[in-house]
Design a protein around this motif. Sequence first.
Motif, PDB file in Angstrom:
ATOM      1  N   ARG A   1       6.623  -5.075  14.592  1.00  0.00           N
ATOM      2  CA  ARG A   1       5.677  -6.164  14.346  1.00  0.00           C
ATOM      3  C   ARG A   1       6.139  -7.449  15.014  1.00  0.00           C
ATOM      4  NH1 ARG A   1       4.186  -5.360   7.966  1.00  0.00           N
ATOM      5  NH2 ARG A   1       2.479  -3.896   8.304  1.00  0.00           N
ATOM      6  N   ALA A   2       7.422  -7.727  14.967  1.00  0.00           N
ATOM      7  CA  ALA A   2       7.958  -8.937  15.608  1.00  0.00           C
ATOM      8  C   ALA A   2       7.733  -8.891  17.111  1.00  0.00           C
ATOM      9  CB  ALA A   2       9.448  -9.088  15.287  1.00  0.00           C
ATOM     10  N   LEU A   3       7.947  -7.719  17.715  1.00  0.00           N
ATOM     11  CA  LEU A   3       7.710  -7.591  19.158  1.00  0.00           C
ATOM     12  C   LEU A   3       6.234  -7.760  19.488  1.00  0.00           C
ATOM     13  CD1 LEU A   3      10.104  -4.624  20.028  1.00  0.00           C
ATOM     14  CD2 LEU A   3      10.426  -7.066  20.483  1.00  0.00           C
TER      15      LEU A   3
ATOM     16  N   ALA B   1       1.181 -19.929  34.634  1.00  0.00           N
ATOM     17  CA  ALA B   1       0.978 -19.294  33.324  1.00  0.00           C
ATOM     18  C   ALA B   1       0.624 -17.821  33.468  1.00  0.00           C
ATOM     19  CB  ALA B   1      -0.129 -20.024  32.565  1.00  0.00           C
ATOM     20  N   MET B   2       0.056 -17.433  34.588  1.00  0.00           N
ATOM     21  CA  MET B   2      -0.382 -16.054  34.779  1.00  0.00           C
ATOM     22  C   MET B   2       0.713 -15.165  35.381  1.00  0.00           C
ATOM     23  SD  MET B   2      -3.243 -16.285  33.397  1.00  0.00           S
ATOM     24  CE  MET B   2      -3.880 -14.655  33.659  1.00  0.00           C
ATOM     25  N   GLN B   3       1.875 -15.727  35.658  1.00  0.00           N
ATOM     26  CA  GLN B   3       2.970 -14.920  36.201  1.00  0.00           C
ATOM     27  C   GLN B   3       3.430 -13.909  35.154  1.00  0.00           C
ATOM     28  OE1 GLN B   3       4.232 -14.873  39.355  1.00  0.00           O
ATOM     29  NE2 GLN B   3       2.507 -16.235  39.744  1.00  0.00           N
ATOM     30  N   PRO B   4       3.801 -12.717  35.604  1.00  0.00           N
ATOM     31  CA  PRO B   4       4.284 -11.718  34.648  1.00  0.00           C
ATOM     32  C   PRO B   4       5.585 -12.175  34.009  1.00  0.00           C
ATOM     33  CG  PRO B   4       4.575 -10.948  36.895  1.00  0.00           C
ATOM     34  CD  PRO B   4       3.814 -12.234  36.968  1.00  0.00           C
ATOM     35  N   ARG B   5       5.738 -11.822  32.742  1.00  0.00           N
ATOM     36  CA  ARG B   5       6.942 -12.205  32.004  1.00  0.00           C
ATOM     37  C   ARG B   5       7.861 -11.008  31.884  1.00  0.00           C
ATOM     38  NH1 ARG B   5       5.714 -15.494  26.760  1.00  0.00           N
ATOM     39  NH2 ARG B   5       7.931 -15.096  26.670  1.00  0.00           N
ATOM     40  N   SER B   6       9.132 -11.264  31.998  1.00  0.00           N
ATOM     41  CA  SER B   6      10.110 -10.190  31.843  1.00  0.00           C
ATOM     42  C   SER B   6      11.108 -10.504  30.735  1.00  0.00           C
ATOM     43  CB  SER B   6      10.856  -9.966  33.161  1.00  0.00           C
ATOM     44  OG  SER B   6      11.530 -11.142  33.529  1.00  0.00           O
ATOM     45  N   ASP B   7      10.826 -11.556  29.969  1.00  0.00           N
ATOM     46  CA  ASP B   7      11.765 -11.973  28.934  1.00  0.00           C
ATOM     47  C   ASP B   7      11.433 -11.396  27.559  1.00  0.00           C
ATOM     48  OD1 ASP B   7       9.451 -13.475  28.707  1.00  0.00           O
ATOM     49  OD2 ASP B   7      10.494 -15.269  28.028  1.00  0.00           O
ATOM     50  N   PHE B   8      10.535 -10.429  27.508  1.00  0.00           N
ATOM     51  CA  PHE B   8      10.209  -9.822  26.227  1.00  0.00           C
ATOM     52  C   PHE B   8      11.361  -8.953  25.751  1.00  0.00           C
ATOM     53  CE2 PHE B   8       5.739 -10.184  27.831  1.00  0.00           C
ATOM     54  CZ  PHE B   8       5.335 -11.120  26.907  1.00  0.00           C
ATOM     55  N   ALA B   9      11.592  -8.994  24.452  1.00  0.00           N
ATOM     56  CA  ALA B   9      12.602  -8.110  23.867  1.00  0.00           C
ATOM     57  C   ALA B   9      12.083  -6.678  23.940  1.00  0.00           C
ATOM     58  CB  ALA B   9      12.860  -8.512  22.421  1.00  0.00           C
TER      59      ALA B   9
END
Length: 186
Positions: free
Chosen positions: A118-120, A90-98
């Motif tokens: 706001r959505a982001l 769960a603490m891994q960095p995410r790269s799937d953000f828009a």
Amino acid sequence: MTFSFTRRLAAAAACAALALPVLAQTSPAAPAGASDAPAVQMHQRSDYRANRQAQRDQWQQKHAERQAQLKAKLAITPAQEGAWTSFTQAMQPRSDFARLDRQAMQKLTTPERIDRMRALRAQRDAAMDARADAIKTFYAQLQPEQQKTFDRMSEHMGERMGGNRQQHMQGRHGHGPMRQGGGQPG
């Protein structure tokens, strides 16, 4: 004068909307003898990408080292191994953000840009909430002495994330919820 968070957000969004056309302006045309400009730009982009990848690799290595230190200091038992694995995943960095696309943002109206931002923000807030829930779930699996160790170690996370935690909580000039005493910030 005190502004609410909503007003500050609206002001920041308006400033961002006004700045987008300036940021998106094309650079002036290259001089007549600059036929190698695209090659230079390609080289700069590849250098940038290589540098970013090296930074990511270095960060991942440090992240793995910190996780190993935390695991050792907590003395995770075999019975806690599943909770530890869930926590570290769960603490891994995410790269799937828009991400905001400047060209697409230019085509939107100001209210649409605000809605997009706001959505982001909502997407990132949801990810942060998921991490917080994972921490709480993991913390509940720890023995009281392990919880004390986790508390001591997590106290210093703010220092690694950008400086002195107390200064961050106080705000730039010592005016914040963590301000101690009635006089000078501590």
